[in-house]
Design a protein around this motif. Structure first.
Motif, mmCIF file in Angstrom:
data_model
loop_
_atom_site.group_PDB
_atom_site.id
_atom_site.type_symbol
_atom_site.label_atom_id
_atom_site.label_comp_id
_atom_site.label_asym_id
_atom_site.label_seq_id
_atom_site.Cartn_x
_atom_site.Cartn_y
_atom_site.Cartn_z
ATOM 1 N N THR A 171 44.313 85.370 16.547
ATOM 2 C CA THR A 171 44.641 84.424 15.490
ATOM 3 C C THR A 171 45.684 85.055 14.581
ATOM 4 O O THR A 171 45.553 86.210 14.167
ATOM 5 C CB THR A 171 43.378 84.084 14.674
ATOM 6 O OG1 THR A 171 42.394 83.572 15.566
ATOM 7 C CG2 THR A 171 43.677 83.072 13.590
ATOM 8 N N SER A 172 46.731 84.295 14.271
ATOM 9 C CA SER A 172 47.799 84.862 13.437
ATOM 10 C C SER A 172 47.743 84.357 12.001
ATOM 11 O O SER A 172 48.136 85.065 11.089
ATOM 12 C CB SER A 172 49.164 84.548 14.056
ATOM 13 O OG SER A 172 49.330 83.154 14.172
ATOM 14 N N THR A 173 47.285 83.144 11.773
ATOM 15 C CA THR A 173 47.179 82.623 10.408
ATOM 16 C C THR A 173 45.891 81.844 10.264
ATOM 17 O O THR A 173 45.369 81.287 11.228
ATOM 18 C CB THR A 173 48.356 81.681 10.071
ATOM 19 O OG1 THR A 173 48.358 80.608 10.994
ATOM 20 C CG2 THR A 173 49.687 82.400 10.101
ATOM 21 N N VAL A 174 45.398 81.815 9.039
ATOM 22 C CA VAL A 174 44.200 81.056 8.717
ATOM 23 C C VAL A 174 44.489 80.266 7.451
ATOM 24 O O VAL A 174 45.026 80.804 6.488
ATOM 25 C CB VAL A 174 42.982 81.980 8.487
ATOM 26 C CG1 VAL A 174 41.789 81.182 8.007
ATOM 27 C CG2 VAL A 174 42.653 82.765 9.733
ATOM 28 N N ASN A 175 44.162 79.001 7.440
ATOM 29 C CA ASN A 175 44.280 78.170 6.245
ATOM 30 C C ASN A 175 42.892 77.897 5.709
ATOM 31 O O ASN A 175 42.016 77.455 6.446
ATOM 32 C CB ASN A 175 44.965 76.836 6.579
ATOM 33 C CG ASN A 175 46.416 77.019 6.937
ATOM 34 O OD1 ASN A 175 47.091 77.872 6.394
ATOM 35 N ND2 ASN A 175 46.899 76.206 7.870
#
Length: 186
Positions: A171-175
């Motif tokens: 996973t590269s980004t989390v919102n």
């Protein structure tokens, strides 16, 4: 009196015939109670005809009007209605069994056409395609290398070739979104 007797016999016969159709539908529902994806039916009845045997009278100042005297001449089956409500899901312990929650159907390709079904009992064939017990090939959209699904294209055979694996992707980004309760103590 013969005419009245014949009319009453005809009315009774229409009831018996309609009841027989209802029993056929009920018997079919019972016979298929454990069939995967089966949707039960209900019989819908309607009045055959109504005959007026005495007319109505209009209102007059001293008394009210009189409704017409009518007699029904029987019943008939208007049709059957299929229940498309959500059935109960069951654990099958089979990785290829699928269920649909809510509205929708599986698309199954056969030699001649597409069929639609709610039964989600599938197996893999020798080519790695998901197939129904009667040989229909499950149709759907396959994600591209970036995980995007192109719904504007025609669905195709769903395949999962044996031994194929997809390497994991970190996973590269989390919102993260949320609301804080203004009344809660800080």
């Amino acid at each position: 009196k013969e005419q009245l007797m014949l009319r009453s016999m005809f009315t009774a016969v229409t009831g018996l015939r309609s009841h027989q159709v209802m029993m056929d539908v009920t018997g079919n529902n019972i016979a298929n109670v454990n069939t995967v994806g089966f949707k039960s039916s209900a019989t819908v009845f309607q009045d055959l005809l109504t005959q007026t045997i005495a007319g109505a009278s209009a209102l007059n100042p001293n008394e009210g009007g009189i409704y017409p005297a009518m007699v029904g001449l029987g019943v008939r089956v208007a049709g059957t209605s299929r229940s498309m409500s959500q059935g109960a899901t069951q654990m099958t312990n089979k990785n290829t069994d699928i269920s649909i929650q809510g509205d929708g159907f599986f698309i199954l390709r056969t030699e001649n056409s597409n069929m639609y079904a709610r039964a989600g009992s599938f197996n893999f064939d020798a080519l790695g395609r998901l197939v129904s017990p009667d040989g229909g090939i499950l149709q759907g959209w396959i994600a591209d290398a970036h995980g995007q699904i192109q719904l504007n294209q025609a669905p195709g055979d769903l395949r999962m070739p044996l031994g194929q694996s997809i390497p994991p992707l970190a996973t590269s980004t989390v919102n993260l979104q949320g609301n804080l309760d203004a009344a809660s103590p800080t």
